[in-house]
Design an enzyme around this catalytic site. Structure first.
Site, mmCIF file in Angstrom:
data_model
loop_
_atom_site.group_PDB
_atom_site.id
_atom_site.type_symbol
_atom_site.label_atom_id
_atom_site.label_comp_id
_atom_site.label_asym_id
_atom_site.label_seq_id
_atom_site.Cartn_x
_atom_site.Cartn_y
_atom_site.Cartn_z
ATOM 1 N N ASP A 29 50.024 75.703 101.530
ATOM 2 C CA ASP A 29 49.607 75.587 102.572
ATOM 3 C C ASP A 29 49.844 76.491 103.741
ATOM 4 O O ASP A 29 49.915 77.774 103.798
ATOM 5 C CB ASP A 29 50.722 73.562 102.839
ATOM 6 C CG ASP A 29 49.177 72.674 103.084
ATOM 7 O OD1 ASP A 29 48.689 73.178 104.692
ATOM 8 O OD2 ASP A 29 48.968 71.998 102.811
ATOM 9 N N HIS A 94 49.091 70.847 109.280
ATOM 10 C CA HIS A 94 48.481 70.266 107.834
ATOM 11 C C HIS A 94 49.649 70.631 106.962
ATOM 12 O O HIS A 94 49.989 69.455 106.364
ATOM 13 C CB HIS A 94 47.745 71.559 107.291
ATOM 14 C CG HIS A 94 46.603 71.111 106.274
ATOM 15 N ND1 HIS A 94 46.943 71.235 104.701
ATOM 16 C CD2 HIS A 94 45.521 70.159 106.536
ATOM 17 C CE1 HIS A 94 46.296 70.537 104.610
ATOM 18 N NE2 HIS A 94 45.195 69.893 105.452
ATOM 19 N N SER A 420 42.795 66.648 101.038
ATOM 20 C CA SER A 420 44.120 67.206 101.845
ATOM 21 C C SER A 420 45.542 66.460 101.629
ATOM 22 O O SER A 420 46.569 66.551 101.788
ATOM 23 C CB SER A 420 44.511 67.623 102.775
ATOM 24 O OG SER A 420 43.721 69.253 102.195
#
Lengths: 627, 86
Positions: A29, A94, A420
């Site tokens: 990620d 994220h 996600s």
């Protein structure tokens, strides 16, 4: 996660295997924020002995929770900020969000400025995390993704979580995620992949590897709404994550189209959308602005507006987190507000702080979640499963740049939506299953998750199995699935032999052995021992006919008898032969053939097969569709 | 094809990994020599995958990438593009 795990029936106080701390989840990620409480290592012992990875320290320190961290810069270009180049540190938020969803520590009283308050936690809070930073900004270069898989597989992981994707080549071995997840599978590692946010278009999947688990996104029963009150005392409800409180004070309201920045040559046709530089500061300052746009009201914020109302056709499922008091209204409410402004001498309005309501329609697959069928191999049903992916609160990186320049709020947690967010729910659930069954193969863990998933209804979910696969994950049940549909490297090679573009030569290179397609080919993808069934009918053909050979392994009671329960729509005749399977010991395998015949008048028909022994119900979805 | 502007970064995937990292690198270098013009500046391996599977990254012209894809020992060749977070 302050609501998502509880919503799917996975409470915090649940029996955990002591071996959960031996499970390692690798997260490919944007990095991680190691100082987040989600990754505190209090109570964690040293990494499990199988761990062979490293920590690329710079302005970053690993601990007994984050046991490894690497970053990859082979693919980055000059457009990427230099500031965080040489570190696995997450500058976007994220990666911190996904890692904490999969395996973060429980943190009580977590919220986004009071919204979504509760205990944020990962699916496998005692599991270890290994970080592989492959994304810089929004971009994740293929060379870096492949390098991360190369290291991650060798590092001794159990699960790899990948909340990214993009165009997949027709050939699995020209796609880095398929290549990486194939070699992960060969090494006993299950890869969880986000399905993509290309929905609701059909065949919009961004990840389709048959040896991985592809995850769609669905809603939970918590929904955020933002009330708006006008000077005429009318109220309406929009959606947003409005963290501001105007305390009920009515402010003047103006239509963006009536406040063009004429000094910069803007007219109504531009200012109505409230884009940056299109509004006249003098006209909007201190007022609420009505905008004809469904995106962040950048112009209104920068030009000193008190708030913004956006009218949009597609409210969707993505709850934006605006930089000023704002609410996204549907077109009907937006039109009312517009008419009120136009018909009133001194129109006023106020926007309230968002509040939570109970969404009784949940779980529903999110509109943005990518749909099947998988164009490369239509008879492998993808996505495999769905998990919570709408308005998920989890840890965030406090240095993450805000959406709008000038908004300097620092976040410890954020509420965001996407596949996600659903993917690490499955990674955490897979880690939970793995902790009870350390020797199970990636396919066995996937099977356990799929066959125990909560069935969703095709009546309330557009595109049925193409949206949700086997249904919504139920990790508590997945630990005891009764039967599993297992598969190993040889099965996938046999499957590939039957697909176009894979020769004995290439498959020998990939596997490093001397296997030959002429001896081992599966005639069709339907022969792969998959826990779901997809039958494609040629275009303009209404006659359905096909069969699937499957083998199930007993992991339930040593002595048991399972009966086939088939649910099929009118027009389809589905049979399992034999329709009773008897087992005398654990690990025993039994084979059956599922045949489907009939006619199809629509593009998709949903059916199911359940093997039921009275204690375990092993459910597989059956999708029959017109190609 | 000698114009550097024509060069793009490609990933060359060669399947399962070779046990000997040194011999893998020399094989990759030899592959690069095979596909490139003998008069051109020698090409280098920018990165190679060595732990769990085989392959490397190099700057190639489109023509060289096509030739590379046909070499023995090569499974696939594709440009180093981007994927996105979801």
């Amino acid at each position: 996660t302050t609501r998502s795990w509880d919503f799917i029936g996975f409470p915090q106080q649940l029996e955990r295997a002591t071996t959960e701390s031996d499970v390692i989840i690798g997260v490919l990620d944007s990095g991680i924020w190691p100082e987040s409480d989600s990754f505190n290592d209090k109570g964690f012992g040293p990494p499990p002995s199988k761990w062979k990875g490293t920590c690329q320290a710079s302005n970053f320190t690993c601990n007994n929770k984050i046991i490894g961290a690497r970053y990859y810069t082979a693919g980055i270009d000059d457009s990427v900020s230099e500031e965080y180049l040489k570190s696995p540190r997450d500058s976007s938020g994220h990666g911190t969000h996904t890692a904490s969803t999969a395996a973060g520590n429980p943190i009580s009283r977590a919220s986004l400025f009071g919204l979504g308050q509760g205990t944020a936690r990962g699916g496998a809070p005692s599991a270890r995390i290994a970080v592989y930073k492959v994304c810089w900004g929004e971009s994740c270069f293929l060379a870096d993704i492949l390098a991360a898989f190369d290291d991650a597989i060798a590092d001794g992981l159990d699960i790899i979580s990948v909340s990214l994707g993009g165009f997949s080549d027709q050939n699995y071995f020209r796609d880095v995620i398929s290549i990486g997840s194939f070699h992960a599978m060969r090494n006993g590692i299950l890869t969880a992949l986000s399905a993509g946010n290309g929905g609701p278009q059909l065949s919009s999947l961004a990840n389709i590897s048959p040896w991985a688990i592809t995850v769609a996104a669905s809603t939970i029963d918590r929904k955020f709404v933002t009330k708006v009150k006008l000077g005429d005392k009318t109220t309406c409800e929009g959606t947003s994550l409005n963290t501001f409180d105007l305390k009920g004070i009515l402010y003047p309201i103006i239509y963006g189209g009536d406040a063009p920045n004429t000094k910069r040559g803007k007219d109504e046709s531009e200012s109505r959308f409230c884009g940056k530089g299109t509004l006249d500061k003098k006209l909007v300052k201190g007022k609420i602005v009505l905008c004809d746009s469904g995106t962040e009201p950048r112009g209104a914020f920068l030009d000193g507006a008190v708030g913004a109302l956006m009218q949009t056709q597609d409210l969707g499922d993505l709850s934006p987190f605006p930089s000023l008091p704002a609410s996204f209204l549907d077109l009907q409410d937006g039109a009312y507000v517009y008419n009120y402004i136009k018909s009133t001498r001194t129109p006023t309005a106020t926007i309230f702080k968002s509040h939570e309501i109970n969404d009784t329609l949940a779980p529903m697959v999110a509109s943005f979640s990518s749909r099947g069928p998988d164009l490369v191999t239509p008879e492998i049903l993808k996505p495999d499963i769905t998990a919570p992916g709408v308005s998920i609160l989890a840890s965030w990186s406090p240095i993450s740049p805000p959406e709008v320049e000038g908004d300097n709020r620092k976040l410890q947690f954020n509420i965001v939506s996407g596949t996600s967010m659903s993917c690490p729910h499955v990674s955490g659930a897979a880690a939970y299953v793995k902790s009870f069954h350390p020797t199970w193969s990636p396919a066995a863990i996937r099977s356990a998750l799929m066959t125990t998933a909560k069935q969703l209804s095709p009546r309330t979910n557009r595109d049925a199995e193409f949206a949700y696969g086997a249904g919504q994950i139920d990790p508590s049940k997945a630990v005891n699935p009764g039967l599993i549909y297992d598969a190993n490297e040889i099965d996938y090679v046999r499957f590939l032999c039957g697909q176009k573009g894979y020769t004995t030569r290439t498959l020998r290179l990939i596997t490093g052995d001397k296997s030959s397609c002429s001896e081992t080919t599966y005639g069709t993808a339907r022969d792969l021992n998959y826990p779901s069934f997809a039958l494609s009918v040629p275009p303009s053909n209404t006659n359905v006919s096909g069969s699937f050979k499957r083998t199930v392994t007993n992991v339930g009671l040593s002595s048991s008898t399972y009966k086939a329960i088939i649910t099929a729509p009118q027009g389809l005749k589905i049979q399992a032969n034999p329709n009773v399977l008897s087992f005398n010991y654990l690990g025993q395998k039994q084979t059956f053939v599922l045949t489907v015949e009939g006619t199809i008048e629509t593009y998709l028909l949903s059916a199911s097969l359940v093997w039921d022994d009275g204690k375990f119900q092993v459910r597989s979805p059956i999708a029959v569709f017109n190609a | 094809s000698k114009n550097p502007d024509d060069l793009k970064t490609y990933i060359v995937y060669t399947g399962s990994n070779m046990k000997d990292e040194g011999s893998a690198l020399s094989i990759y270098t030899s592959m690069l020599q095979k596909v490139s013009d003998s008069n051109a500046k020698p090409k280098s391996v920018l990165h190679h995958y060595k732990c769990s599977f085989g392959g490397f990254v190099a700057k190639l012209t489109e023509e060289e990438a096509d030739t590379m894809a046909g070499l023995d020992g090569v499974v696939s060749v594709f440009p180093n593009e981007k994927k996105q977070l979801h």
